[in-house]
Design an enzyme around this catalytic site. Sequence first.
Site, mmCIF file in Angstrom:
data_model
loop_
_atom_site.group_PDB
_atom_site.id
_atom_site.type_symbol
_atom_site.label_atom_id
_atom_site.label_comp_id
_atom_site.label_asym_id
_atom_site.label_seq_id
_atom_site.Cartn_x
_atom_site.Cartn_y
_atom_site.Cartn_z
ATOM 1 N N SER A 183 0.799 -1.221 0.000
ATOM 2 C CA SER A 183 0.000 0.000 0.000
ATOM 3 C C SER A 183 0.835 1.277 0.000
ATOM 4 O O SER A 183 0.378 2.309 -0.470
ATOM 5 C CB SER A 183 -0.946 0.003 1.197
ATOM 6 N N HIS A 211 -5.550 -4.367 -1.381
ATOM 7 C CA HIS A 211 -5.368 -3.217 -2.285
ATOM 8 C C HIS A 211 -5.369 -3.638 -3.746
ATOM 9 O O HIS A 211 -4.750 -2.981 -4.579
ATOM 10 C CB HIS A 211 -4.076 -2.475 -1.954
ATOM 11 N N LYS A 242 -12.408 -1.578 1.503
ATOM 12 C CA LYS A 242 -11.670 -0.663 0.622
ATOM 13 C C LYS A 242 -12.456 -0.531 -0.687
ATOM 14 O O LYS A 242 -13.518 0.084 -0.690
ATOM 15 C CB LYS A 242 -10.224 -1.155 0.456
HETATM 16 C C1 LIG Z 1 -6.377 -2.422 4.984
HETATM 17 C C2 LIG Z 1 -5.614 -3.691 4.986
HETATM 18 C C3 LIG Z 1 -5.937 -4.726 5.855
HETATM 19 C C4 LIG Z 1 -7.000 -4.574 6.909
HETATM 20 O O1 LIG Z 1 -8.269 -4.518 6.336
HETATM 21 P P1 LIG Z 1 -9.528 -4.221 7.289
HETATM 22 O O2 LIG Z 1 -10.655 -4.919 6.619
HETATM 23 O O3 LIG Z 1 -9.669 -2.742 7.333
HETATM 24 O O4 LIG Z 1 -9.220 -4.797 8.614
HETATM 25 C C5 LIG Z 1 -5.239 -5.918 5.771
HETATM 26 N N1 LIG Z 1 -4.239 -6.086 4.852
HETATM 27 C C6 LIG Z 1 -3.892 -5.093 4.000
HETATM 28 C C7 LIG Z 1 -2.789 -5.317 3.015
HETATM 29 C C8 LIG Z 1 -4.552 -3.871 4.050
HETATM 30 O O5 LIG Z 1 -4.184 -2.904 3.231
#
Ligand SMILES: *Cc1c(COP(=O)(O)O)cnc(C)c1O
Length: 396
Positions: A183, A211, A242
Amino acid sequence: MYGKIKNHLTSELKALEDGGIYKRERIIVTPQGAKVKVDSGKEVIIMCANNYLGLSSHPEVIKGAKEALDTHGYGMSSVRFICGTQDIHKTLERKIAEFYGTEDTILYAAAFDANGGVFEPLFTEEDAIISDELNHASIIDGIRLCKAQRYRYKHSDMNDLEEQLKKAQAQRFRIIVTDGVFSMDGDIAKMNEIVALAEKYDALVMSDECHSAGFIGKTGRGVPEYYGVQGKVDIITGTLGKALGGAMGGYTTGPKEIIDMLRQKSRPYLFSNSLSPAIVGASIKVFDLLSATTELRDKLEANTKYFKDKIIAAGFDIKPGDSPIVPIMLYDAALSQKFADRLLEEGVYAIGFFYPVVAKGQARIRTQISAAHSLEDLDKAANAFIQVGKELGVIK
Ligand SMILES: *Cc1c(COP(=O)(O)O)cnc(C)c1O
């Protein structure tokens, strides 16, 4: 007796502030979208949401949530295995499996929980977990909760991964774990090479597609599709928080025995509440939308190219890559903060990242493009970057 620790915390908090790493939250008073209003009343273009497909406030998604609220209620007041499984939970799990071409899916309250609960039920001290050094915090925590032997390889370094795989040959089972898209830089894991090494050294592969799910790859199936190795990545975890609607929720999808074992033993699944019907109903709509058309991921790809071209032409230094994460490099921490503040005044909401979130001397404004952005939004955003960039001496 709240006493001594109060003073301790006060001085620790002050140290964060003095170090310039105390996190403040800006307040938004509208739904998430290409533009939002902040509490000052100012409307700004959002350039740092994970709302890649613009689904966070999509009318169809909101409708899906409202309908489920009417037909299935607000909450389940239960974990899944007691009295928390509705027909729509099973429908969503099936739709996610169909989307990826996997056998089964298990839902969690968050991807943090999916990653936190994936290793311990499957692996013991006899086994090996081989993890990219820049993997997400939730993967790191999940590995900590498991007794397997731990191996870490240098970020996306396939020679080092091979070294670690060689070292791990004594163990019973091996799994290579990586973020699909990282990210902070927006770089994509070398999944084709990872899969080849996994075959050579008899290891499973797990990719965290938080992502990438919904937009990376020709039809948005994520990093395995991007490299044409769909079906060779054994375990996929992802978030509904996301691109896929943006509320909350996570999932693990893969072979049926693995998913079945997670349902039996994964602690964040067993001991945490069932996903709320509104989220489930909205998520079903998300997967229906993405299965019907690639329109949104295509728009995102075009938008990303449009914005990147402008930023590069203006003379900014960006991290290269094929994802909608476009890090605009400033290198200097204080400058990144000043830059972000000035952008806000110019109507652009973006955040400066610096150590320890990224390596020392690697401060940046990380922009994230959305299918919700219009070309006009992207023009305005790029122009604000150019104006502030000139003013602060970043570009000529
Ligand atoms: C945002 C993210 C998470 C966590 O996701 P949530 O559903 O908000 O707990 C886990 N792994 C990666 C790579 C992320 O970017």
